[in-house]
Design a protein around this motif. Structure first.
Motif, PDB file in Angstrom:
ATOM      1  N   LEU A 143      -2.407 -22.706 -94.294  1.00 41.65           N
ATOM      2  CA  LEU A 143      -1.470 -23.476 -94.383  1.00 41.65           C
ATOM      3  C   LEU A 143      -1.278 -24.199 -95.494  1.00 41.65           C
ATOM      4  O   LEU A 143      -0.079 -24.636 -95.942  1.00 41.65           O
ATOM      5  CB  LEU A 143      -2.410 -24.868 -93.669  1.00 41.65           C
ATOM      6  CG  LEU A 143      -2.455 -24.585 -91.985  1.00 41.65           C
ATOM      7  CD1 LEU A 143      -3.583 -25.488 -91.396  1.00 41.65           C
ATOM      8  CD2 LEU A 143      -1.196 -24.689 -91.270  1.00 41.65           C
ATOM      9  N   ARG A 154       1.504 -22.211 -97.216  1.00 39.12           N
ATOM     10  CA  ARG A 154       2.944 -22.771 -96.949  1.00 39.12           C
ATOM     11  C   ARG A 154       3.106 -23.788 -97.253  1.00 39.12           C
ATOM     12  O   ARG A 154       4.312 -24.188 -97.459  1.00 39.12           O
ATOM     13  CB  ARG A 154       2.650 -22.964 -95.240  1.00 39.12           C
ATOM     14  CG  ARG A 154       2.326 -21.375 -94.484  1.00 39.12           C
ATOM     15  CD  ARG A 154       3.097 -21.251 -93.152  1.00 39.12           C
ATOM     16  NE  ARG A 154       2.601 -22.301 -92.236  1.00 39.12           N
ATOM     17  CZ  ARG A 154       1.730 -21.885 -91.071  1.00 39.12           C
ATOM     18  NH1 ARG A 154       1.627 -20.616 -90.841  1.00 39.12           N
ATOM     19  NH2 ARG A 154       1.207 -22.848 -90.164  1.00 39.12           N
ATOM     20  N   VAL A 155       2.158 -24.851 -97.390  1.00 34.55           N
ATOM     21  CA  VAL A 155       2.698 -26.303 -98.121  1.00 34.55           C
ATOM     22  C   VAL A 155       3.070 -25.926 -99.587  1.00 34.55           C
ATOM     23  O   VAL A 155       4.179 -26.733 -99.855  1.00 34.55           O
ATOM     24  CB  VAL A 155       1.028 -27.165 -97.885  1.00 34.55           C
ATOM     25  CG1 VAL A 155       1.729 -28.271 -99.156  1.00 34.55           C
ATOM     26  CG2 VAL A 155       0.925 -27.658 -96.937  1.00 34.55           C
ATOM     27  N   THR A 168       6.780 -23.991 -99.230  1.00 39.73           N
ATOM     28  CA  THR A 168       7.756 -24.454 -98.766  1.00 39.73           C
ATOM     29  C   THR A 168       7.863 -26.229 -98.448  1.00 39.73           C
ATOM     30  O   THR A 168       8.960 -26.703 -98.032  1.00 39.73           O
ATOM     31  CB  THR A 168       7.779 -23.878 -97.162  1.00 39.73           C
ATOM     32  OG1 THR A 168       6.607 -24.338 -96.469  1.00 39.73           O
ATOM     33  CG2 THR A 168       7.614 -22.476 -96.982  1.00 39.73           C
ATOM     34  N   THR A 218       6.099 -27.829 -96.728  1.00 40.07           N
ATOM     35  CA  THR A 218       6.180 -28.335 -95.204  1.00 40.07           C
ATOM     36  C   THR A 218       5.142 -29.408 -94.846  1.00 40.07           C
ATOM     37  O   THR A 218       3.979 -29.625 -96.001  1.00 40.07           O
ATOM     38  CB  THR A 218       5.380 -27.276 -94.252  1.00 40.07           C
ATOM     39  OG1 THR A 218       5.336 -27.501 -92.960  1.00 40.07           O
ATOM     40  CG2 THR A 218       4.274 -26.550 -94.931  1.00 40.07           C
ATOM     41  N   ASN A 219       5.278 -30.015 -94.236  1.00 40.78           N
ATOM     42  CA  ASN A 219       4.327 -31.413 -93.688  1.00 40.78           C
ATOM     43  C   ASN A 219       3.216 -30.878 -93.067  1.00 40.78           C
ATOM     44  O   ASN A 219       2.333 -31.855 -92.510  1.00 40.78           O
ATOM     45  CB  ASN A 219       5.210 -32.159 -93.008  1.00 40.78           C
ATOM     46  CG  ASN A 219       6.085 -33.242 -93.920  1.00 40.78           C
ATOM     47  OD1 ASN A 219       5.819 -33.298 -94.989  1.00 40.78           O
ATOM     48  ND2 ASN A 219       7.363 -33.483 -93.371  1.00 40.78           N
ATOM     49  N   GLU A 220       3.073 -29.854 -92.577  1.00 42.19           N
ATOM     50  CA  GLU A 220       1.676 -29.370 -91.832  1.00 42.19           C
ATOM     51  C   GLU A 220       0.555 -29.806 -92.826  1.00 42.19           C
ATOM     52  O   GLU A 220       0.503 -29.828 -93.855  1.00 42.19           O
ATOM     53  CB  GLU A 220       1.620 -27.871 -91.811  1.00 42.19           C
ATOM     54  CG  GLU A 220       2.732 -27.205 -90.947  1.00 42.19           C
ATOM     55  CD  GLU A 220       2.619 -25.758 -90.979  1.00 42.19           C
ATOM     56  OE1 GLU A 220       2.442 -25.018 -89.872  1.00 42.19           O
ATOM     57  OE2 GLU A 220       2.909 -25.357 -92.058  1.00 42.19           O
ATOM     58  N   GLU A 237      -3.844 -25.429 -85.007  1.00 45.47           N
ATOM     59  CA  GLU A 237      -3.506 -23.792 -85.294  1.00 45.47           C
ATOM     60  C   GLU A 237      -4.108 -23.100 -84.257  1.00 45.47           C
ATOM     61  O   GLU A 237      -3.457 -22.160 -83.390  1.00 45.47           O
ATOM     62  CB  GLU A 237      -3.459 -23.222 -86.673  1.00 45.47           C
ATOM     63  CG  GLU A 237      -2.678 -23.825 -87.713  1.00 45.47           C
ATOM     64  CD  GLU A 237      -1.262 -23.197 -87.471  1.00 45.47           C
ATOM     65  OE1 GLU A 237      -0.848 -22.137 -87.462  1.00 45.47           O
ATOM     66  OE2 GLU A 237      -0.170 -24.132 -87.459  1.00 45.47           O
ATOM     67  N   ARG A 268      -2.545 -31.081-101.783  1.00 37.66           N
ATOM     68  CA  ARG A 268      -1.404 -31.363-102.162  1.00 37.66           C
ATOM     69  C   ARG A 268      -1.447 -31.930-103.813  1.00 37.66           C
ATOM     70  O   ARG A 268      -0.363 -31.905-104.325  1.00 37.66           O
ATOM     71  CB  ARG A 268      -0.807 -32.205-101.542  1.00 37.66           C
ATOM     72  CG  ARG A 268      -0.696 -31.743 -99.976  1.00 37.66           C
ATOM     73  CD  ARG A 268       0.146 -32.878 -98.950  1.00 37.66           C
ATOM     74  NE  ARG A 268       0.163 -32.435 -97.720  1.00 37.66           N
ATOM     75  CZ  ARG A 268       1.208 -31.846 -97.079  1.00 37.66           C
ATOM     76  NH1 ARG A 268       2.178 -31.548 -97.950  1.00 37.66           N
ATOM     77  NH2 ARG A 268       1.141 -31.134 -95.766  1.00 37.66           N
TER      78      ARG A 268
END
Length: 276
Positions: free
Chosen positions: A41, A44-45, A48, A50-52, A62, A241
């Motif tokens: 995850l 991917r953050v 991309t 993403t806000n996941e 998930e 993040r």
């Protein structure tokens, strides 16, 4: 031998028995799955934006979305409970190895027992339908706990002490990984050269990545203590993040995320080769 002595001896034998050993190995697998998913995850953050949520709640979401999600969630919770039981046995009867009976080792096992016990409870609660431990919860939980502590007399000191502990734990985890301290807990002599290399690559990179995340959580906790602002506190997702806000940008976040993936893989190796 007295009845109390016989009971204690029986408990010691049980702690050294197959049930606790299997619980420990299943626990390593469960931990590995969670870190692997959090790492994916986080990758991917980083790639991309993403806000996941790259935290425990995001990983559980998930798992829940898979065809056998409910069964897998219960399995993960039970696995973490097995890990907690093994750590409890180390508190009571000492850990494997020549220095396993030391007070420091028992205290560390006690802290780990509490950590995995709480983690197991939250995963099982999620499996039972309570979504309070779901996506994004680690960030909100961190701020809520910080706010409660700051409201106590001397609250800033309590928050600062806890944050300093997390920061120190992060540095300790990363340092031990670099020094390959994990080797003494593995069946190193029975492992092949390829297996040793596998554990070194995943153990060092994974330990450093995990240590950086713990250290970041501790750092932001210290900021919350100094500024007396609970909003400065961060859970795992926001801490991960935050690496994208450094001069290295998203690539540092991705590097840390890959480290978390490798720590998950390292945990699978521990399930096979760890002395328990």
């Amino acid at each position: 031998m007295t009845a109390a002595g016989s009971s204690w001896a029986a408990a010691r034998r049980a702690a050294r028995g197959d049930v606790v050993r299997v619980g420990a190995r299943v626990g390593f697998v469960a931990r590995g799955v969670l870190y692997l998913l959090v790492g994916v995850l986080a990758v991917r953050v980083g790639l991309t934006g993403t806000n996941e949520q790259a935290d425990r709640g995001g990983a559980l979401a998930e798992v829940a979305a898979t065809p056998f999600g409910a069964v897998l969630l219960w399995a993960l919770g039970i696995g973490l409970a097995g890990m907690a039981l093994w750590r409890l046995s180390e508190v009571l009867f000492g850990a494997a190895g020549p220095d396993g009976d030391g007070v420091g080792k028992r205290a560390l096992s006690g802290a780990r027992c509490v950590f995995y016990g709480v983690s197991s409870f939250l995963v099982l609660a999620f499996a039972a339908g309570y979504r309070g431990s779901g996506a994004g919860s680690t960030d909100q939980q961190s701020q809520d706990i910080t706010a409660r502590l700051l409201g106590l007399p001397g609250g800033a000191w309590w928050v600062g002490a806890a944050a300093a502990g997390l920061l120190g734990a992060g540095l300790w985890i990363a340092g031990r990984a670099v020094l390959r301290a994990y080797r003494k807990h593995l069946a190193w002599g029975r492992m092949s050269k390829a297996q040793r290399r596998f554990m070194d690559v995943t153990g060092i990179a994974g330990g450093v990545g995990r240590g950086l995340v713990f250290g970041a959580i501790g750092y932001f906790g210290l900021r919350a203590a100094v500024t007396f602002d609970p909003k400065e506190s961060k859970g795992m997702d926001d801490a991960i993040r935050s690496f994208a806000q450094t001069p290295a940008g998203p690539w540092l976040l991705v590097a840390v995320a890959v480290g978390l993936v490798l720590f998950g893989v390292f945990s699978f190796g521990q399930a096979k080769w760890r002395d328990v």
